[in-house]
Enzyme design. Structure first.
Site, PDB file in Angstrom:
ATOM      1  N   ASP A  21      -2.858 -56.531 -23.939  1.00  0.00           N
ATOM      2  CA  ASP A  21      -2.192 -57.536 -23.087  1.00  0.00           C
ATOM      3  C   ASP A  21      -2.514 -57.126 -21.544  1.00  0.00           C
ATOM      4  O   ASP A  21      -1.474 -57.477 -20.840  1.00  0.00           O
ATOM      5  CB  ASP A  21      -0.955 -58.303 -23.396  1.00  0.00           C
ATOM      6  CG  ASP A  21      -1.016 -58.598 -24.845  1.00  0.00           C
ATOM      7  OD1 ASP A  21      -2.128 -58.695 -25.371  1.00  0.00           O
ATOM      8  OD2 ASP A  21       0.189 -58.296 -25.320  1.00  0.00           O
ATOM      9  N   LYS A  24      -7.599 -57.339 -19.767  1.00  0.00           N
ATOM     10  CA  LYS A  24      -8.784 -56.772 -19.935  1.00  0.00           C
ATOM     11  C   LYS A  24      -9.688 -57.761 -19.822  1.00  0.00           C
ATOM     12  O   LYS A  24     -10.752 -57.334 -19.463  1.00  0.00           O
ATOM     13  CB  LYS A  24      -8.936 -55.895 -21.731  1.00  0.00           C
ATOM     14  CG  LYS A  24      -8.105 -54.549 -21.445  1.00  0.00           C
ATOM     15  CD  LYS A  24      -8.227 -53.895 -22.971  1.00  0.00           C
ATOM     16  CE  LYS A  24      -7.697 -54.740 -23.683  1.00  0.00           C
ATOM     17  NZ  LYS A  24      -6.207 -54.854 -23.866  1.00  0.00           N
ATOM     18  N   GLY A  50      -6.621 -60.941 -27.726  1.00  0.00           N
ATOM     19  CA  GLY A  50      -6.651 -62.505 -27.280  1.00  0.00           C
ATOM     20  C   GLY A  50      -7.268 -61.945 -25.614  1.00  0.00           C
ATOM     21  O   GLY A  50      -6.292 -61.560 -24.943  1.00  0.00           O
ATOM     22  N   HIS A  51      -8.277 -62.287 -25.474  1.00  0.00           N
ATOM     23  CA  HIS A  51      -8.779 -62.098 -24.009  1.00  0.00           C
ATOM     24  C   HIS A  51      -9.075 -63.338 -23.057  1.00  0.00           C
ATOM     25  O   HIS A  51      -9.823 -64.056 -23.658  1.00  0.00           O
ATOM     26  CB  HIS A  51     -10.184 -61.164 -23.991  1.00  0.00           C
ATOM     27  CG  HIS A  51      -9.911 -59.720 -24.808  1.00  0.00           C
ATOM     28  ND1 HIS A  51     -10.894 -59.068 -24.829  1.00  0.00           N
ATOM     29  CD2 HIS A  51      -8.714 -59.222 -25.170  1.00  0.00           C
ATOM     30  CE1 HIS A  51     -10.386 -57.705 -25.592  1.00  0.00           C
ATOM     31  NE2 HIS A  51      -9.114 -57.868 -25.565  1.00  0.00           N
ATOM     32  N   GLN A 258      -6.731 -54.295 -27.574  1.00  0.00           N
ATOM     33  CA  GLN A 258      -5.578 -53.568 -27.632  1.00  0.00           C
ATOM     34  C   GLN A 258      -5.203 -52.506 -26.571  1.00  0.00           C
ATOM     35  O   GLN A 258      -6.036 -52.598 -25.577  1.00  0.00           O
ATOM     36  CB  GLN A 258      -5.379 -53.057 -28.972  1.00  0.00           C
ATOM     37  CG  GLN A 258      -5.165 -54.063 -30.183  1.00  0.00           C
ATOM     38  CD  GLN A 258      -6.267 -54.779 -30.563  1.00  0.00           C
ATOM     39  OE1 GLN A 258      -7.562 -54.136 -30.818  1.00  0.00           O
ATOM     40  NE2 GLN A 258      -6.192 -55.940 -30.656  1.00  0.00           N
TER      41      GLN A 258
HETATM   42  P1  IMP Z   1      -1.957 -55.788 -35.845  1.00  0.00           P
HETATM   43  O1  IMP Z   1      -3.080 -55.172 -35.063  1.00  0.00           O
HETATM   44  O2  IMP Z   1      -2.132 -57.209 -36.132  1.00  0.00           O
HETATM   45  O3  IMP Z   1      -1.692 -55.163 -37.147  1.00  0.00           O
HETATM   46  O4  IMP Z   1      -0.427 -55.616 -35.127  1.00  0.00           O
HETATM   47  C1  IMP Z   1       0.085 -54.344 -35.158  1.00  0.00           C
HETATM   48  C2  IMP Z   1       0.805 -54.066 -33.875  1.00  0.00           C
HETATM   49  O5  IMP Z   1      -0.186 -54.275 -32.678  1.00  0.00           O
HETATM   50  C3  IMP Z   1       1.807 -55.302 -33.577  1.00  0.00           C
HETATM   51  O6  IMP Z   1       2.794 -54.645 -32.727  1.00  0.00           O
HETATM   52  C4  IMP Z   1       1.011 -56.212 -32.762  1.00  0.00           C
HETATM   53  O7  IMP Z   1       1.758 -57.108 -31.910  1.00  0.00           O
HETATM   54  C5  IMP Z   1       0.228 -55.282 -31.815  1.00  0.00           C
HETATM   55  N1  IMP Z   1      -1.060 -55.778 -31.367  1.00  0.00           N
HETATM   56  C6  IMP Z   1      -2.408 -56.107 -31.877  1.00  0.00           C
HETATM   57  N2  IMP Z   1      -3.011 -56.500 -31.356  1.00  0.00           N
HETATM   58  C7  IMP Z   1      -2.647 -56.606 -29.922  1.00  0.00           C
HETATM   59  C8  IMP Z   1      -2.939 -57.196 -28.755  1.00  0.00           C
HETATM   60  O8  IMP Z   1      -4.446 -57.547 -28.450  1.00  0.00           O
HETATM   61  N3  IMP Z   1      -2.235 -57.167 -27.665  1.00  0.00           N
HETATM   62  C9  IMP Z   1      -1.110 -56.700 -27.889  1.00  0.00           C
HETATM   63  N4  IMP Z   1      -0.408 -56.235 -29.118  1.00  0.00           N
HETATM   64  C10 IMP Z   1      -1.391 -56.362 -30.029  1.00  0.00           C
END
Ligand code: IMP
Length: 462
Positions: A21, A24, A50-51, A258
């Site tokens: 977040d 990017k 989410g971009h 991420q």
């Molecule tokens: P997962 O990727 O859905 O398995 O989530 C694993 C961890 O990564 C959790 O704490 C999510 O909130 C975090 N996470 C996954 N994708 C994002 C992102 O795009 N932005 C921020 N946090 C993320």
């Protein structure tokens, strides 16, 4: 800042330097456009990302399709986990906005694994089973899909190109395996909640049957056939295209998803995602070696945010966080969850951006959100066992909690005036300039871009 402006050309990778977040999407969209890049290449993650992009098409939130699609050819490599339903609805949304999508500007790797309904169910069941120790995943099935990929299970996008009878046979085989696995997980989740034993035998049987009924094979088959028709023309092996443009010196921008601090190996394990968000994630899935990547730029926010569970050494008090959250619109672009907010953390950003993601320089986003503060803290190191360290020593979650790590802060004066009109470093108020220099100092990385608003011109090079 780097003393001589370098511009963007050749193969350049952008990554997230913090917990995701970082903004990017907006940075990648602007860099792709300014560099007239030929390709924008998404290489990791899934629709957990989410971009958000603001441009002549208004505000667009993308989860899978690279943010540079508006001006460049978008490629998703085999490193991305693709939920076919999600990418189809993104394509539809772009189409409604008037962005033409065709095999000329969107290539989907046949090597990418598909996220299927069972991955989403397994993700949710696993979180339920974790109880108090939950990770706070986005619930998009990322962990289970990545696990299947590692275990060499599952369906890949290229399977959609098979004759229907072969695809159907693959689906049926997969369904049998996934149903058994889900049934087992359903039991595990229930056992953890401790109420399974309390149930009548009939209720136990019902529960187990629910797992079996979960996957409606006719509905899934229907979805696969729609995906075959819609995505089929874009599915290919993009590697020769990527390699040729790289060898010809064309500009391609790698779009990270991420952030380094939730990187599967280098992040705050176990509160991490399941793919590699860094330069090496790009190299693995494009097969361009690291020493041939011209530049790696990490996007970092002017303060810290985190969604989901896990340590956050510079987390603010509730009232400080609430004000910043509202002003910065800090709510998840994918899940809508409120983001936790904290002071800029130099050691954590250095770790995420440089150590995990391999970045050389920083693009700082959302500096303008701090315009209202009279005093701003910047963490320049951690005190661990009475000793001061200016680098994060151990990223494991249990080594970053308040019982182990005490953040050490520099207190800086705020600037308390609007920076949104700034178009150069010299335009920034003196205290904002000092703040940017403190970010460089505490991360040990040059800040070469600063963004002070969502519109395209609001990002400038230093
Ligand atoms: P997962 O990727 O859905 O398995 O989530 C694993 C961890 O990564 C959790 O704490 C999510 O909130 C975090 N996470 C996954 N994708 C994002 C992102 O795009 N932005 C921020 N946090 C993320």
């Amino acid at each position: 800042m780097t003393n001589s402006p370098e511009g963007i050309h050749g193969t350049t990778v952008t990554v997230g330097g913090q917990w995701g977040d970082e903004g990017k999407g907006a940075v990648v969209e602007r860099l792709t456009r300014r560099a007239s890049a030929k390709n924008v290449i998404r290489f990791s993650g899934a629709d957990n990302a989410g971009h958000t992009v603001y441009n002549e098409f208004g505000k667009t939130v993308l989860h899978l399709i690279p943010s540079g699609i508006f001006t460049a050819r978008a490629i998703l490599t085999g490193g991305v986990l693709i939920n076919p339903e999600r990418i189809m609805s993104e394509m539809e949304e772009l189409d409604e906005k008037g962005v033409d999508i065709s095999p000329d500007n969107l290539l989907l790797s046949e090597h990418a694994h598909m996220i299927m309904p069972w991955h989403v169910s397994r993700d949710k069941l696993k979180e339920a089973a974790r109880g108090e120790g939950k990770i706070g995943t986005t619930g998009r099935g990322v962990g289970p899909a990545a696990a299947d990929r590692t275990a060499r299970e599952g369906l890949r996008l290229g399977d959609l190109l098979l004759p229907e009878s072969d695809l159907e046979a693959k689906l049926m085989k997969e369904l049998t395996f996934q149903t058994a696995l889900t049934e087992m997980m359903q039991l595990q989740a229930t056992f953890t909640r401790g109420d399974f034993d309390e149930m009548s035998h009939y209720a136990q049987m019902q529960l187990m049957r629910k797992a079996l009924d979960r996957y409606d094979s006719a509905k899934i088959w229907d979805m696969l056939i729609r995906s075959k028709e819609t995505l089929g023309p874009m599915i290919a092996n993009p590697l020769p295209v990527i390699w040729k443009d790289h060898d010809d010196g064309e500009t391609s921008i790698g779009e990270g998803a991420q952030g380094g601090l939730i990187g599967s190996v280098g992040g705050t394990y176990p509160y991490v995602t399941s793919t590699n968000p860094g330069l090496l994630g790009f190299c693995e899935s494009t097969m361009i070696p690291p020493h041939e990547v011209r530049d790696t730029i990490a996007v970092a926010k002017a303060y810290m945010t985190r969604v989901g569970e896990g340590p956050m050494p510079t987390e603010m008090t509730d009232s400080e966080a609430e004000e910043l959250r509202q002003l910065g619109g800090e709510f998840g672009a994918t899940t809508g969850r409120p983001r936790r907010c904290g002071w800029f953390d130099g050691p954590a950003t250095r770790h995420g951006a440089h150590r995990v993601c391999g970045a050389r320089r920083l693009a700082i986003s959302k500096l303008d959100i701090l315009d209202y503060m009279d005093e701003i803290r910047v963490c320049d190191g951690y005190v661990i066992g009475g000793k001061f360290y200016n680098e994060l020593q151990n990223p494991s979650a249990d080594q970053l909690g308040p019982d182990v790590v005490t953040p050490h802060y520099r207190i800086l004066k705020g600037w308390q005036e609007s920076t949104t009109g700034a178009r150069s470093f010299a335009d920034l108020p003196e205290n904002a300039q000092k703040y940017v220099l403190a970010l460089e100092d505490t991360t040990g990385m040059p800040v070469d871009f600063v963004s002070v608003g969502p519109e395209s011109e609001a990002m400038f090079e230093l």
